[in-house]
Each structure stands twice: as structure tokens, then as C-alpha cells.
Design a protein around this motif. Structure first.
Motif, short mmCIF file in Angstrom:
data_model
loop_
_atom_site.label_atom_id
_atom_site.label_comp_id
_atom_site.label_asym_id
_atom_site.label_seq_id
_atom_site.Cartn_x
_atom_site.Cartn_y
_atom_site.Cartn_z
N LEU A 1 59.85 -11.18 7.79
CA LEU A 1 60.06 -9.76 7.56
C LEU A 1 60.56 -9.51 6.14
O LEU A 1 61.52 -10.13 5.69
CB LEU A 1 61.08 -9.18 8.55
N GLY A 2 59.87 -8.60 5.45
CA GLY A 2 60.31 -8.15 4.14
C GLY A 2 60.66 -6.68 4.19
O GLY A 2 60.12 -5.93 5.00
N ALA A 3 61.58 -6.26 3.33
CA ALA A 3 61.98 -4.85 3.24
C ALA A 3 61.61 -4.33 1.86
O ALA A 3 62.11 -4.83 0.85
CB ALA A 3 63.49 -4.71 3.48
N VAL A 4 60.72 -3.34 1.84
CA VAL A 4 60.25 -2.74 0.58
C VAL A 4 61.10 -1.51 0.30
O VAL A 4 61.04 -0.52 1.03
CB VAL A 4 58.77 -2.37 0.66
N GLU B 1 50.06 -23.10 4.71
CA GLU B 1 51.25 -22.64 4.00
C GLU B 1 51.02 -21.33 3.25
O GLU B 1 51.86 -20.92 2.45
CB GLU B 1 51.75 -23.72 3.04
N ILE B 2 49.90 -20.67 3.51
CA ILE B 2 49.66 -19.34 2.93
C ILE B 2 49.96 -18.31 4.02
O ILE B 2 49.36 -18.32 5.09
CB ILE B 2 48.21 -19.19 2.45
N LEU B 3 50.92 -17.43 3.74
CA LEU B 3 51.33 -16.43 4.72
C LEU B 3 50.66 -15.10 4.41
O LEU B 3 50.54 -14.71 3.24
CB LEU B 3 52.85 -16.24 4.69
N PHE B 4 50.26 -14.38 5.46
CA PHE B 4 49.62 -13.08 5.31
C PHE B 4 50.54 -12.02 5.91
O PHE B 4 50.86 -12.04 7.10
CB PHE B 4 48.24 -13.08 5.99
N ASP C 1 51.34 -13.00 9.66
CA ASP C 1 52.45 -13.97 9.70
C ASP C 1 53.78 -13.26 9.53
O ASP C 1 54.84 -13.88 9.64
CB ASP C 1 52.28 -14.99 8.58
N GLY C 2 53.72 -11.97 9.26
CA GLY C 2 54.91 -11.16 9.09
C GLY C 2 54.52 -9.80 8.56
O GLY C 2 53.32 -9.49 8.42
N PHE C 3 55.51 -8.96 8.26
CA PHE C 3 55.24 -7.62 7.77
C PHE C 3 56.22 -7.26 6.65
O PHE C 3 57.40 -7.64 6.68
CB PHE C 3 55.38 -6.59 8.90
N ASN C 4 55.72 -6.52 5.68
CA ASN C 4 56.55 -5.90 4.66
C ASN C 4 56.84 -4.48 5.10
O ASN C 4 55.97 -3.61 5.05
CB ASN C 4 55.82 -5.89 3.31
N VAL C 5 58.05 -4.24 5.56
CA VAL C 5 58.43 -2.96 6.16
C VAL C 5 58.95 -2.03 5.07
O VAL C 5 59.93 -2.35 4.38
CB VAL C 5 59.51 -3.16 7.24
#
Length: 468
Positions: free
Chosen positions: A13-16, A270-273, A391-395
Motif C-alpha cells: 500500500l502506498g499513500a499519494v 520481483e516486479i510489482l504492479f 500486487d498493491g495499490f497507490n491510494v
């Protein structure tokens, strides 16, 4: 590759952080819970960073651009430079990653390498680089240039810039500097390496005057759906940031990038989307839909037209009927924008009979937008993950009430389902993401002075325990 293999399939999880709003027509700045100066309010960023870290987000993500007009999104008009901001946030956080956007078109590789390496040491190995080629053609006028450059030229420059930056990050081997008073010298000169790069765009001798952090070098992030953008991702990206709106779009992008990456002999596991995500959260589906409708109604039609015009070389669509099919765009207008994916989506919508009004509204959130309850949003995130589309989300940190409910209700549900980790799995951003530390390209050349695998000096720094 050496340490920290990817051993988990949990979501990242990323926070933009977008201050007063990253959409031209957004009225986020009118929300009483958003400071009017949020985009240049350090304490606002500190609060968001600490909240994201308490929720165990893997990283903060700071977008950037270097050209504006009065028609640009509110956040673009008055905001901090990413590396300066993240260096400040590094001192008030302990684990969360810090990803900065830095342009390869309007930056010199030596300066980029030095500034990112500085952030990486300041944060004890938590820095990341979001590589961009700069979307706005007007940026050239701020850097004493006449032309912005076409896609092919900008991406060739980007590929070379990344090669130079990562080469400079290999200037010092681990153990190059003395770690005790009894060392024979402050610097082991055999562990210092000049780059001596001569290329199409850059001539850089090196070496860089800063050592590697404990994570070796910052992870590389890249977004781009054009063939050139996909190829750059395949060649260098650890994380592919996308604006996919459906699992199918994301799966197609991932399959193509992985195919290209295999040609570069990379480990595609090892490449995450990580697609972008915006949320509207309420107690019921009906209430969430009502909130979404209310916010859409508040959008400025004039600002929406200005945003659309940016994507088509300044073309004015205000004379076109709102509720008739979107007009045909000739090649000259369509080729000037950096947002290839959005132009392609518009053309596909036009062929399906999409109206100008529908295009205007869709452009305001040109990525995945989930509107619902904590449970329904968790279900949809799980569906994307289970399908392999994310593989995750930029929220995007948008309205504070949605941001709070995502952290306090959606994240715990994701944790209950085993979709995100209960706690950080290490200290560095690479450890959070589960990607390896790159081998130092000069390691082993001097067997009489063996080096440490991770590239950091054998000097430990005390870290305070995270709350919670």
C-alpha cells in the motif's frame, strides 16, 4: 541479486499525498477538514505521514511537475519540491518508504543520483525514485529549451539517465570508509569507482560523492502505457505504477511488461504492479453513491474543459455539444499529450458512442475509483489481488473522511483476510516491498578486502519502536 528475496504475496500500500486536490475540477479545497494551504503545509504532510505509518502503509508517494498555468489542478499551483519535502518527513517517521518523483527530461543524472542517495541515507534506506519523462510540453520553456522532445527521444534519454544514476550509485563499495579509529586509512581507494560514462545524452565521469545506504539503492518506480513506457518499466522498474481501471487492463499491462522484462533477463517475480486507487466510503452503498453524486455535481464544467484541453494540445472543446458523441480527433492534436492511456481510452469510448460530457467526468479520476462500504471496497481489492491484477495499490489521500475510513476500517479488514502484513517486515523500502538488494557491480574485484552484501557500513543506528 543477493538479499531479501520476495517471500510474501501480501498487498503493498502506498499513500499519494495531493494536498488541496490533483484534479482541475476538484473542489477538495472547500472541504473544511482540508487546510487551504495543505499543499505547502508541512504539518499537514507530517500528519498524513504519521497516519499512513501507523496503518503500516509501505510508502508515501509524492507526485510532481515543473510547469503550470492558472488552469492546472490546485495542488499543482503551489506545492513543495518532492525531495525537499521527503527529507523533512524522513526525520519524523521511522519505517514508511519515501518515493519522490524526479524527471529524467529536466534533470541531470549526477544531481538526481546525489539527491536521491542523500534522502536514502537520511531515511536509513527508505527512499524510492518515481521516474518520469515529464508530461507537459510547456516545461521546456522553464529550462531554457525550445522543444519538449518526442516520446522516442524522451524515453531514450530516460533509459540512459537511469543507467547513469544507478551506475553512480555503485561508486562506493561497502567498507570503503573506515568504521574504527584503528583503520589504516579513512578511505580504501580500491573501493571507489569512477563511472566514465559517454552516451547519446550524457557525459558523466563520476564517482558520486555519497555512499550507498543499507538497501543498496532506492527502488525504481515507473508509469507509462506507451510502448516506450512499457519498455522502460520492463528494463528498470521495481514497481510499475498504473492507472488501470479494470483488472483486465492491469493484467494486460503486467503480461506485456513481464514479457519484455524476460528479454532483459530480469526476475519478473520481483516486479510489482500497483494501480492508483481513489475511494468514497460510507456505511451503505446508497450513502456512498449519494456522496459521489454530490461531489460530481460540484465539479466545475469550465475546469473540466481546461483539463481535457491539456490532453489535446490546447484544443478547445467548449463549442462541441455536451451530450453528443465525442468528436473525432486528428493525429496532430492527439499525439502531443503525454497521457497515451487516457487518449486511447477516449478514442475507444468515442467508438462506443461516449459523449463529451461523459469524457469530461471520466477524466477527473482517470484511474480506479471504488465507491461503497468498507466491506464492498475490501471485496473489490481482494478480487483484483486474487486475479493477479494488483500486487498493491497507490491510494490517493483525497477527502479526509475517506482517508480515515480506509485506514481505520478497510486496512483492518484486509489484515483480517491475510491480504496485508500485520507489521513492517523490515526497515528499508526494499524490505517492505520484498525485493532484493542489487549486487554492487564492482563487488569481489578486490578479494583481499571482502565487502558486505547490503552495501551499508557496519555502524548501527538506534531506531525507536513504532507505536501500536
Amino acid at each position: 541479486m543477493t538479499t531479501t528475496p520476495r517471500t510474501t504475496k501480501t498487498l503493498k500500500l502506498g499513500a499519494v499525498l495531493i494536498g488541496v486536490g490533483d484534479s482541475s475540477a476538484s473542489e477538495l479545497w472547500r472541504d473544511d477538514a482540508v487546510p487551504l494551504d495543505a499543499s505547502v503545509n508541512l504539518q499537514w504532510y507530517v500528519q498524513q505521514a504519521k497516519e499512513a505509518e501507523a496503518a503500516r502503509f509501505d510508502f508515501l508517494f509524492i507526485v510532481d511537475s515543473q510547469y503550470i498555468t492558472s488552469a492546472y489542478p490546485h495542488h499543482h499551483l503551489n506545492r513543495f519540491e518532492p525531495l525537499t519535502l521527503l527529507s523533512a518527513l524522513a526525520t519524523v517517521t521511522q519505517r514508511i518508504g519515501l518515493i519522490a518523483t524526479v524527471s529524467t527530461t529536466y534533470g541531470e543524472p549526477f544531481e538526481t543520483a546525489r539527491r536521491l542517495a542523500s534522502l536514502d541515507l537520511i531515511s536509513d534506506g527508505r527512499a524510492g525514485w518515481n521516474i518520469v519523462t515529464s508530461q507537459d510540453a510547456g516545461t521546456a520553456s522553464n529550462f531554457s529549451r525550445i522543444e519538449h522532445g518526442d516520446y522516442q527521444t524522451r524515453y531514450r534519454r530516460a533509459a540512459e539517465a537511469v543507467d547513469v544514476v544507478t551506475g553512480l550509485w555503485n561508486s562506493y563499495e561497502s567498507g570503503a570508509f573506515a568504521t574504527s579509529r584503528q583503520a589504516p586509512a579513512f578511505l580504501d581507494k580500491h573501493k571507489l569507482h569512477a563511472l566514465d560514462h559517454q552516451g547519446e545524452f550524457f557525459s558523466v565521469k563520476g564517482p558520486l560523492n555519497i555512499a550507498r545506504s543499507r538497501q543498496g539503492q532506492p527502488p525504481l518506480v515507473q508509469a507509462g502505457t506507451s510502448p516506450e513506457g512499457r519498455d522502460l518499466s520492463a528494463r528498470v522498474a521495481d514497481v510499475v505504477f498504473s492507472f488501470a481501471r479494470t483488472p483486465g487492463e492491469s493484467l494486460e499491462l503486467a503480461a506485456d511488461v513481464r514479457r519484455r522484462a524476460r528479454e532483459y533477463q530480469r526476475n519478473v517475480d520481483e516486479i510489482l504492479f500497483m494501480p492508483a486507487l481513489n475511494v468514497v466510503i460510507a456505511d451503505t452503498l446508497e450513502e456512498a453513491a449519494r456522496i459521489e453524486a454530490s461531489r460530481s455535481a460540484a465539479l466545475s464544467l469550465e475546469k473540466m474543459h481546461e483539463a481535457l484541453s491539456r490532453q489535446f494540445n490546447g484544443r478547445d472543446f467548449r463549442h462541441c455539444p455536451l451530450d453528443e458523441p465525442f468528436p473525432v480527433i486528428d493525429g496532430a492534436d492527439a499525439s502531443s499529450s503525454g497521457l497515451t492511456q487516457f487518449r486511447d481510452e477516449i478514442e475507444q469510448g468515442r467508438q462506443r458512442g461516449q459523449t463529451l460530457r461523459q469524457v469530461l467526468y471520466s477524466l477527473q479520476t482517470p484511474w480506479l475509483r471504488l465507491v461503497g462500504t468498507p466491506e464492498s471496497i475490501t471485496d473489490e481489492i481482494e478480487r483484483w489481488h486474487a486475479s493477479g491484477a494488483a500486487d498493491g495499490f497507490n491510494v490517493f489521500v483525497h477527502h479526509p473522511q475517506d482517508w480515515a475510513r480506509f485506514r481505520e476500517q478497510v486496512v483492518p479488514l484486509l489484515r483480517q483476510r491475510g491480504l496485508v502484513d500485520d507489521d513492517y517486515q523490515g526497515v528499508t523500502l526494499r524490505e517492505h516491498l520484498g525485493i532484493s538488494v542489487p549486487d554492487h557491480r564492482h563487488a569481489g574485484l578486490h578479494p583481499e578486502a571482502p565487502v558486505e552484501a547490503a552495501g551499508a557500513p557496519a555502524v548501527e543506528t538506534a531506531r525507536e519502536a513504532l507505536p501500536g
